[in-house]
Design a protein around this motif. Structure first.
Motif, PDB file in Angstrom:
ATOM      1  N   THR A   1      33.463 -45.918  50.698  1.00 27.71           N
ATOM      2  CA  THR A   1      34.824 -45.834  50.191  1.00 27.71           C
ATOM      3  C   THR A   1      35.661 -45.129  51.244  1.00 27.71           C
ATOM      4  O   THR A   1      35.104 -44.468  52.141  1.00 27.71           O
ATOM      5  CB  THR A   1      34.865 -45.052  48.858  1.00 27.71           C
ATOM      6  OG1 THR A   1      36.225 -44.922  48.448  1.00 27.71           O
ATOM      7  CG2 THR A   1      34.269 -43.659  48.995  1.00 27.71           C
TER       8      THR A   1
ATOM      9  N   THR B   1      36.184 -38.142  42.195  1.00 27.55           N
ATOM     10  CA  THR B   1      35.655 -39.456  42.558  1.00 27.55           C
ATOM     11  C   THR B   1      35.517 -39.488  44.074  1.00 27.55           C
ATOM     12  O   THR B   1      36.528 -39.373  44.753  1.00 27.55           O
ATOM     13  CB  THR B   1      36.623 -40.584  42.118  1.00 27.55           C
ATOM     14  OG1 THR B   1      36.925 -40.403  40.734  1.00 27.55           O
ATOM     15  CG2 THR B   1      36.008 -41.949  42.353  1.00 27.55           C
ATOM     16  N   PRO B   2      34.320 -39.612  44.628  1.00 27.92           N
ATOM     17  CA  PRO B   2      33.018 -39.615  43.972  1.00 27.92           C
ATOM     18  C   PRO B   2      32.750 -38.308  43.208  1.00 27.92           C
ATOM     19  O   PRO B   2      33.248 -37.260  43.600  1.00 27.92           O
ATOM     20  CB  PRO B   2      32.027 -39.741  45.134  1.00 27.92           C
ATOM     21  CG  PRO B   2      32.813 -40.270  46.293  1.00 27.92           C
ATOM     22  CD  PRO B   2      34.209 -39.769  46.098  1.00 27.92           C
ATOM     23  N   ALA B   3      31.949 -38.423  42.155  1.00 25.17           N
ATOM     24  CA  ALA B   3      31.595 -37.256  41.343  1.00 25.17           C
ATOM     25  C   ALA B   3      30.712 -36.293  42.124  1.00 25.17           C
ATOM     26  O   ALA B   3      30.135 -36.666  43.153  1.00 25.17           O
ATOM     27  CB  ALA B   3      30.869 -37.712  40.076  1.00 25.17           C
TER      28      ALA B   3
ATOM     29  N   VAL C   1      27.360 -42.751  46.398  1.00 27.59           N
ATOM     30  CA  VAL C   1      28.182 -43.921  46.081  1.00 27.59           C
ATOM     31  C   VAL C   1      28.274 -44.887  47.268  1.00 27.59           C
ATOM     32  O   VAL C   1      27.965 -44.524  48.407  1.00 27.59           O
ATOM     33  CB  VAL C   1      29.614 -43.493  45.656  1.00 27.59           C
ATOM     34  CG1 VAL C   1      29.564 -42.576  44.439  1.00 27.59           C
ATOM     35  CG2 VAL C   1      30.354 -42.802  46.802  1.00 27.59           C
TER      36      VAL C   1
ATOM     37  N   THR D   1      39.042 -38.376  45.458  1.00 26.22           N
ATOM     38  CA  THR D   1      40.050 -37.796  44.567  1.00 26.22           C
ATOM     39  C   THR D   1      39.464 -36.589  43.850  1.00 26.22           C
ATOM     40  O   THR D   1      38.380 -36.680  43.267  1.00 26.22           O
ATOM     41  CB  THR D   1      40.504 -38.836  43.511  1.00 26.22           C
ATOM     42  OG1 THR D   1      40.991 -39.991  44.185  1.00 26.22           O
ATOM     43  CG2 THR D   1      41.608 -38.271  42.630  1.00 26.22           C
TER      44      THR D   1
ATOM     45  N   ASN E   1      40.340 -33.970  40.877  1.00 25.82           N
ATOM     46  CA  ASN E   1      41.247 -33.753  39.745  1.00 25.82           C
ATOM     47  C   ASN E   1      41.176 -32.306  39.279  1.00 25.82           C
ATOM     48  O   ASN E   1      40.088 -31.780  39.037  1.00 25.82           O
ATOM     49  CB  ASN E   1      40.869 -34.677  38.587  1.00 25.82           C
ATOM     50  CG  ASN E   1      40.972 -36.144  38.973  1.00 25.82           C
ATOM     51  OD1 ASN E   1      39.969 -36.775  39.290  1.00 25.82           O
ATOM     52  ND2 ASN E   1      42.172 -36.649  39.001  1.00 25.82           N
TER      53      ASN E   1
END
Ligand SMILES: [Cu+2]
Length: 128
Positions: free
Chosen positions: A42, A32-34, A39, A46, A48
């Protein structure tokens, strides 16, 4: 004795190597963002991973690769960005002191999992 020694040595070597080979390496599975997403502003990114990360050895930098109105923008490491590993160990969190300005970005990360191998990778996105 002369026959068994080499076999014992081979079995010992196999038992030492097998666990390391069986542990999967951390792989970026979501972010996030992908990846390649555009986007709204922000202050956090993140990443993952598929496996738990070693906190002291996993880190990332946020690099601005382009911004509106500037041709041939050089790669610029963003200041004021800190990196941490999430409590569950499976995410790398980048936190910017200020909202990330409009532009295109690349996260350069280096993560270490249970097998102690350093895995380097990149993740790109843009801020509208
Ligand atoms: Cu810039």
């Amino acid at each position: 004795m002369t026959l068994r020694a080499p076999i014992t040595a081979a079995l010992l070597a196999a038992s030492v190597l097998a666990p390391a080979a069986a542990i999967a390496q951390p792989r970026l599975v979501a972010a996030t963002p992908a990846a390649n997403a555009a986007v709204a502003r922000t202050a956090s990114v993140t990443l993952n991973f598929s496996e738990r990360l070693a906190p002291g050895q996993s880190s990332a930098t946020l690099v601005m690769t382009g911004m509106p109105g500037m041709a041939n923008h050089p790669d610029m490491k963003m200041p004021g960005v800190t990196t941490s590993v999430s409590k569950d160990g499976k995410a790398l969190l980048l936190t910017s002191a200020k909202p990330i300005p409009t532009g295109t970005y690349r996260v350069d990360y280096v993560v270490v999992g249970a097998d102690r191998q350093r895995i380097a990778g990149k993740h790109s996105f843009s801020i509208r």
